[in-house]
Motif scaffolding. Structure first.
Motif, PDB file in Angstrom:
ATOM      1  N   ALA A  26      65.114  58.621 -48.712  1.00 36.69           N
ATOM      2  CA  ALA A  26      64.651  59.903 -49.259  1.00 36.69           C
ATOM      3  C   ALA A  26      63.219  59.789 -49.763  1.00 36.69           C
ATOM      4  CB  ALA A  26      65.585  60.363 -50.380  1.00 36.69           C
ATOM      5  N   TRP A  27      62.880  58.678 -50.391  1.00 36.94           N
ATOM      6  CA  TRP A  27      61.507  58.464 -50.876  1.00 36.94           C
ATOM      7  C   TRP A  27      60.524  58.403 -49.703  1.00 36.94           C
ATOM      8  CZ3 TRP A  27      58.276  54.140 -50.202  1.00 36.94           C
ATOM      9  CH2 TRP A  27      57.089  54.193 -50.922  1.00 36.94           C
ATOM     10  N   ALA A  28      60.884  57.731 -48.607  1.00 38.28           N
ATOM     11  CA  ALA A  28      60.002  57.628 -47.445  1.00 38.28           C
ATOM     12  C   ALA A  28      59.791  58.994 -46.794  1.00 38.28           C
ATOM     13  CB  ALA A  28      60.587  56.638 -46.437  1.00 38.28           C
ATOM     14  N   ILE A  29      60.850  59.784 -46.712  1.00 38.55           N
ATOM     15  CA  ILE A  29      60.716  61.134 -46.140  1.00 38.55           C
ATOM     16  C   ILE A  29      59.841  62.007 -47.030  1.00 38.55           C
ATOM     17  CG2 ILE A  29      62.010  63.242 -45.602  1.00 38.55           C
ATOM     18  CD1 ILE A  29      64.265  61.419 -44.611  1.00 38.55           C
ATOM     19  N   ALA A  30      59.982  61.914 -48.344  1.00 42.09           N
ATOM     20  CA  ALA A  30      59.163  62.705 -49.258  1.00 42.09           C
ATOM     21  C   ALA A  30      57.691  62.329 -49.154  1.00 42.09           C
ATOM     22  CB  ALA A  30      59.669  62.527 -50.689  1.00 42.09           C
TER      23      ALA A  30
END
Length: 146
Positions: A26-30
């Motif tokens: 989720a952090w990488a997508i954000a």
């Protein structure tokens, strides 16, 4: 209670690997979404043709500053309010379907028509050029005597 041969920290790391993977994804997508959305999205528009616009409802135009405005429509457009034209415009009227009320003219207006047309109201003529045929409809009962 039986003790497991693996150390406690290893069991804890194994239990938290899936939640940690979801948080990292989720952090990488954000971060990727923030980098993409920092710049405007490029949209290719054809610049040779104007946008096709269909008007629905009423449109109010207060003032037009352009030198030339081209309006084309399949039906007559209703106009209310004042319309002024700065340059002279030649207008040819073939026939009148109903009586027309004209208040007054500031300048002379040439009127030519092959067929007679009715005039109601006061008419003042200062100069006549050419041939003039006048037909007066008599009043019922004849003309009044003085």
């Amino acid at each position: 209670m039986t003790s497991s041969p693996e150390p406690r920290w290893f069991v804890l790391a194994m239990a938290s690997r899936w939640p940690a993977a979801i948080v990292l994804a989720a952090w990488a997508i954000a971060v990727a979404a923030i980098q993409i959305l920092k710049q405007p999205l490029p949209v290719a528009l054809p610049q040779q043709k104007p946008f096709p616009v269909r008007l629905v409802g009423g449109v109010t135009v207060r003032h037009i500053d352009l030198p030339v405005v081209k309006v084309s429509a399949s039906e007559p457009l209703p106009v209310s309010g004042e319309v002024s034209v700065e340059k002279s415009v030649a207008v040819e009227v073939n026939s009148f379907d109903q009586p027309i009320d004209v208040g007054s003219f500031g300048q002379a207006v040439p009127v030519t028509q092959n067929e007679p047309f009715d005039v109601t109201g006061a008419v003042t003529v200062k100069q006549i050029q050419g041939k003039l045929d006048v037909k007066v409809n008599p009043l019922p009962g004849g003309l009044p005597l003085p």
